[in-house]
Design a protein around this motif. Structure first.
Motif: not given
Length: 141
Positions: A77-83, A85-92
């Motif tokens: 779950k932690q690794s999925a959350l980090l992934a 978050r990275a997607k969300a950052r890139a999309l922002r």
């Protein structure tokens, strides 16, 4: 009056033996071949709640044998959350860049619209004459 209660260490030993029996396909009370907390509880003759509430180490051993212990689940779950978050950052970042492009294009569009309106007004004026565009850049001879 007799009691069916067993000491915790004996009950824990029974639970561990039930795990082994189910894993080896030699369950005696159940025909279960899948190792779950419910199947272990049924094999020993107790409720699953007893295992959850009083023998968490047994419950964790069962989850580990299933390949879904709490540490593995937490790490997944932690690794999925980090992934995510990275997607969300890139999309922002992409959205911010696109908003900047929209503002820039809107400014250009307004400038062109104003210039177009000005040119239409000049063409509509009775004082304007059309020039031959082929000869406009040449000097008279």
């Amino acid at each position: 009056m007799t009691s069916d209660r067993k000491p915790a260490d004996k009950r824990e030993k029974e639970l561990r033996l039930a795990i082994v029996r189910i894993q080896r396909g030699r369950a005696t009370r159940t025909q279960s071949t899948k190792l779950t907390i419910s199947s272990v509880a049924e094999e020993v003759g107790v409720s699953p709640a007893l295992i959850y509430n009083h023998y968490p180490q047994i419950a964790e051993a069962i989850r580990t044998a299933q390949g879904r212990d709490s540490r593995t689940q937490r790490d997944a779950k932690q690794s999925a959350l980090l992934a995510e978050r990275a997607k969300a950052r890139a999309l922002r970042e992409e959205v911010a860049g696109l908003k900047l492009d929209v503002r820039r294009l809107a400014s250009i569009n307004e400038t062109l619209a104003a210039e177009n309106a000005s040119l239409r007004a000049q063409v509509a004026s009775p004082n304007v004459q059309q020039l031959d565009t082929r000869r406009a850049g040449k000097e008279p001879r």
